[in-house]
Design an enzyme around this catalytic site. Structure first.
Site, PDB file in Angstrom:
ATOM      1  N   ASP A 208      53.805 -16.162  22.359  1.00  0.00           N
ATOM      2  CA  ASP A 208      53.770 -15.163  21.502  1.00  0.00           C
ATOM      3  C   ASP A 208      55.857 -15.289  21.813  1.00  0.00           C
ATOM      4  O   ASP A 208      55.409 -14.311  22.811  1.00  0.00           O
ATOM      5  CB  ASP A 208      53.916 -13.829  20.499  1.00  0.00           C
ATOM      6  CG  ASP A 208      54.281 -13.627  19.267  1.00  0.00           C
ATOM      7  OD1 ASP A 208      54.534 -14.916  18.459  1.00  0.00           O
ATOM      8  OD2 ASP A 208      55.129 -13.014  19.093  1.00  0.00           O
ATOM      9  N   GLU A 269      42.006 -19.359  38.000  1.00  0.00           N
ATOM     10  CA  GLU A 269      40.652 -18.450  38.956  1.00  0.00           C
ATOM     11  C   GLU A 269      39.193 -18.550  37.963  1.00  0.00           C
ATOM     12  O   GLU A 269      38.694 -18.793  37.965  1.00  0.00           O
ATOM     13  CB  GLU A 269      40.851 -17.222  39.139  1.00  0.00           C
ATOM     14  CG  GLU A 269      41.653 -16.831  39.760  1.00  0.00           C
ATOM     15  CD  GLU A 269      42.048 -15.034  39.246  1.00  0.00           C
ATOM     16  OE1 GLU A 269      40.744 -14.348  39.276  1.00  0.00           O
ATOM     17  OE2 GLU A 269      42.489 -14.783  40.144  1.00  0.00           O
TER      18      GLU A 269
HETATM   19  C1  GLC Z   1      56.628 -14.779  17.136  1.00  0.00           C
HETATM   20  C2  GLC Z   1      56.012 -14.656  15.272  1.00  0.00           C
HETATM   21  C3  GLC Z   1      56.006 -14.733  14.167  1.00  0.00           C
HETATM   22  C4  GLC Z   1      56.130 -13.327  14.430  1.00  0.00           C
HETATM   23  C5  GLC Z   1      57.308 -13.061  15.876  1.00  0.00           C
HETATM   24  C6  GLC Z   1      57.287 -11.641  16.280  1.00  0.00           C
HETATM   25  O1  GLC Z   1      57.429 -15.699  16.523  1.00  0.00           O
HETATM   26  O2  GLC Z   1      55.171 -16.614  15.483  1.00  0.00           O
HETATM   27  O3  GLC Z   1      55.328 -14.760  13.101  1.00  0.00           O
HETATM   28  O4  GLC Z   1      56.626 -12.345  13.375  1.00  0.00           O
HETATM   29  O5  GLC Z   1      57.200 -13.703  16.859  1.00  0.00           O
HETATM   30  O6  GLC Z   1      56.527 -10.999  17.135  1.00  0.00           O
END
Ligand code: GLC
Length: 543
Positions: A208, A269
C-alpha cells in the site's frame, strides 16, 4: 531451469489476480460485513472464473476508520474478519484450488490505535517513541500553524496537533499517522511482519502507498505554481492517481527503493515449491519511467500500471499507454501489469458512460488488456459487470467523504450479489442490508443468475480467461504491429490479432478465426466489428 520450471517459478509474470475487498466479498457470520470464512467458502467462484491468484485487502486488527488500511496489529486478524486460524484455513484452501494468495501490507502509516502511536502520545516530545513517527513543532509564534503546507490525500491539512503542542504527519486520515522510515526500528518491525505472513504460507504482498514511505529530509513545503493549491488530489474518480508533474517532497523519494531491496532479499529466501513469493507496488508515480524503478530486478516484481486505468476511451490513448508501458518496463526486465478497476476508483463500466454502452466498452477494454503481455488485475464484481452504486450520503463511510464532502469510494465497495432477488443477495445469511446497502434490482447481476446465462458478463469473463491461457501466457513479452487507424486500435500478440473499436461505427475485420470477443453472446462476427467492441482473431496459419 527448463522453460516450464521457469514459468512455474515466475507464475506472477502472466498471472491474472483478482482483488477481494474483504468487507464486501462474502459474509459467513451474518454481521453484514464480509469475512475470511465467507471468502474461503466462495473460493470455488474464483477457481471457476479462471484466475491464478487473489489479493485480499487488509484483514488485520484495525479500528476500520479506513476499512483496514489503518492497522493496529499487523500480525493478528481483526475479530470482524475472523481469526488467525481462519487465515490459515483460507490460505490452505486457496492452495488446494491452485490459487495463490497475496495479502495487503500497509507500511506507510499505522492506525492511531497502534501500540506504537499510543506510546508516542504518552511519551512526549523528543522521546524515542515519537521518533517512529513524524512529530514536529508547528510554525508561527506559538506553533499553532502546521509544520509545512502538505495536504492529506483525503482532504484538509496533513498535520494534526496533539495536546502538548506538537504536530504529527498523516498523508491520509488523522487516524493514520505516517511512520518515519528513516528510523531503523520501523524497517526491522516490517521485516518481521513480512516473515510472519510468509511463514504462514502467503504467496506475496501488495504494498500500500509504496511510493510514500520515505519523505524528503527536512519536510520542506511543497512548491506549487502561483495561484494553485498544494495537495494530493482526493481519491475520487481515479484522481487519487491522476496527478500532473509537480513538486512532491512527500512522494517517490529515491531512498524508498532501499526498503524494497531489503524486502526482496527476504522474499527470495522464501521462494519454494510454489514458486516465487512476490511484491506488487501500489505506487502512484508520475511517469511510466518512475513506475519502472519499482520493478528493477532487485526490487518489486510488479507495480500497478494505473495509466491503463486512467486512459480515456480512445484508441490513441490506449495505444500510447501500451507503448509507454512496454518501453518503460522492458529495459528493467519487469513484467507489465494492467488494471481497470480497484477499490479506490469508480468502476470502469461507469467511467465509460454507464448503461449498456458503458458495459460494452468495459468488456472491450478488459478483453484488450487480457491479451497484453504481463499480468492483469481484476476487481471483485467486474466479472458481474457491476456499476458504481450511488450510495446515499447517510450511508457513506469513506474517510475522504468526511474530510471533503465529496462522494468518495463507497460506490465501488458495495457487497457482491451472489444469488436471490433481494438484499443481501446471498452475500450473507439473513435478510438485512449489509454494511453498505445493495441496490434493488441486482438479482439479474448475481453470480447465480449469470452462471445460468451463457450470454452473461460472467460467462464472457470465464471464456476470455480460458482463451487467454491458449496464447497470452506463452506468447512472449512484446506486441507487434500496434496501429491506430481512426478510432480503431489493433496489435498482434503471438498468433493473435487484437482489434478494439473505440468508434461509433462498425469497422471491417481482418481475416482470422474468432477466439474471443466482447460482443453480446450470439453476435456473429464475420466481416464487421461493431462499435465499442473488441475481438481476438487467431491467424489461421498459426494453428
Ligand atoms: C491505498 C489504498 C486505499 C487507502 C490508502 C491509505 O491507496 O488502496 O484504499 O485508503 O492507501 O492506506
Amino acid at each position: 531451469m527448463s522453460g516450464r520450471d521457469a514459468e512455474h517459478q515466475q507464475w506472477w509474470r502472466h498471472a491474472v489476480t483478482y482483488e477481494v475487498y474483504v468487507r464486501s466479498f462474502a459474509d459467513a457470520d451474518g454481521d453484514g460485513v464480509g469475512d475470511l470464512p465467507g471468502l474461503t467458502a466462495r473460493l470455488p467462484h474464483l477457481r471457476d472464473l479462471g484466475v491464478d491468484a487473489l489479493w485480499i485487502t487488509p484483514f488485520y486488527r484495525s479500528p476500520q476508520r479506513d476499512h483496514g488500511y489503518d492497522v493496529a496489529d499487523y500480525t493478528d486478524v481483526d475479530p470482524l474478519f475472523g481469526t488467525l486460524d481462519d487465515a490459515d484455513a483460507l490460505v490452505a484452501r486457496a492452495h488446494e484450488l491452485d490459487l495463490r494468495v497475496i495479502v495487503d501490507l500497509v507500511p506507510n502509516h499505522t492506525s492511531s490505535e497502534h501500540p506504537w502511536f499510543r506510546a508516542a502520545l504518552e511519551a512526549g516530545p523528543g522521546s524515542p517513541e515519537r521518533a517512529r513517527y513524524l512529530f514536529r513543532e508547528g510554525r508561527g509564534a506559538d506553533g499553532s500553524l502546521p509544520p509545512n503546507n502538505w495536504r492529506s490525500v483525503f482532504g484538509g491539512a496533513a498535520w494534526t496537533r496533539v495536546p502538548d503542542g506538537q504536530w504529527y504527519l498523516h498523508l491520509f486520515d488523522s487516524s493514520q499517522p505516517d511512520l518515519d522510515w528513516r528510523n531503523p526500528e520501523v524497517g526491522d518491525m516490517f521485516e518481521s511482519v513480512l516473515r510472519f505472513w510468509l511463514d504462514r504460507g502467503v504467496d506475496g504482498f501488495r504494498i500500500d502507498v509504496a511510493h510514500g514511505l520515505v519523505k524528503e529530509e527536512g519536510l520542506r513545503d511543497q512548491v506549487v505554481p502561483e495561484g494553485s493549491e498544494p495537495g494530493s488530489a482526493a481519491p475520487t474518480g481515479g484522481s487519487m492517481i491522476e496527478r500532473t508533474l509537480r513538486d512532491e517532497p512527500m512522494w517517490d523519494q529515491p531512498e524508498v527503493h532501499e526498503v524494497y531491496r531489503r524486502w526482496r532479499r527476504v522474499l527470495d529466501e522464501y521462494a519454494g515449491p510454489r514458486g516465487d513469493r512476490i511484491l506488487v507496488a501500489e505506487a502512484w508515480t508520475q511517469t511510466p519511467e518512475s513506475m519502472a524503478r519499482f520493478v528493477r530486478p532487485d526490487e518489486m516484481h510488479q507495480a500497478f500500471n494505473f495509466s491503463w486505468l486512467l486512459a480515456p476511451w480512445s484508441a490513441e490513448a490506449f495505444a500510447a499507454v501500451v507503448t509507454g508501458t512496454l518501453e518503460a518496463v522492458g529495459p528493467v526486465g519487469g513484467s507489465p501489469t494492467w488494471v481497470l478497476s480497484n477499490h479506490d476508483v469508480i468502476r470502469h463500466p461507469t467511467r465509460y458512460g454507464g448503461g449498456p454502452r458503458g458495459l460494452a466498452r468495459a468488456r472491450a477494454a478488459t478483453l484488450t488488456m487480457l491479451a497484453l503481455p504481463g499480468s492483469a488485475y481484476l476487481y471483485q464484481g467486474e466479472e458481474l459487470g457491476l456499476e458504481e452504486v450511488d450510495v446515499a450520503p447517510e450511508h457513506r463511510t469513506d474517510p475522504s467523504w468526511f474530510r471533503t464532502g465529496e462522494a468518495g469510494r463507497d460506490g465501488c465497495r458495495v457487497p457482491l450479489p451472489w444469488d436471490g432477488d433481494a438484499a443481501p443477495y446471498g452475500f450473507g445469511p439473513g435478510t438485512g442490508q449489509p454494511w453498505l446497502p445493495q441496490p434493488a434490482g441486482w438479482g439479474p447481476r448475481s453470480v447465480a443468475a449469470q452462471q445460468a446465462d451463457p450470454g452473461s458478463t460472467l460467462a464472457f469473463y470465464r471464456a476470455a480467461l480460458a482463451a487467454r491461457r491458449t496464447f497470452a501466457t506463452t506468447a512472449g513479452e512484446s506486441v507487434t504491429d500496434l496501429r491506430v487507424e481512426g478510432a480503431v486500435l489493433s496489435f498482434r500478440r503471438g498468433p493473435v490479432t487484437v482489434v478494439l473499436n473505440c468508434g461509433s461505427e462498425a469497422v471491417p475485420l481482418p481475416p482470422g478465426e474468432v477466439l474471443a470477443s466482447s460482443a453480446p453472446a450470439g453476435t456473429v462476427l464475420s466481416r464487421d466489428l461493431p462499435a465499442d467492441c473488441a475481438v481476438w482473431l487467431r491467424d489461421p496459419a498459426a494453428r
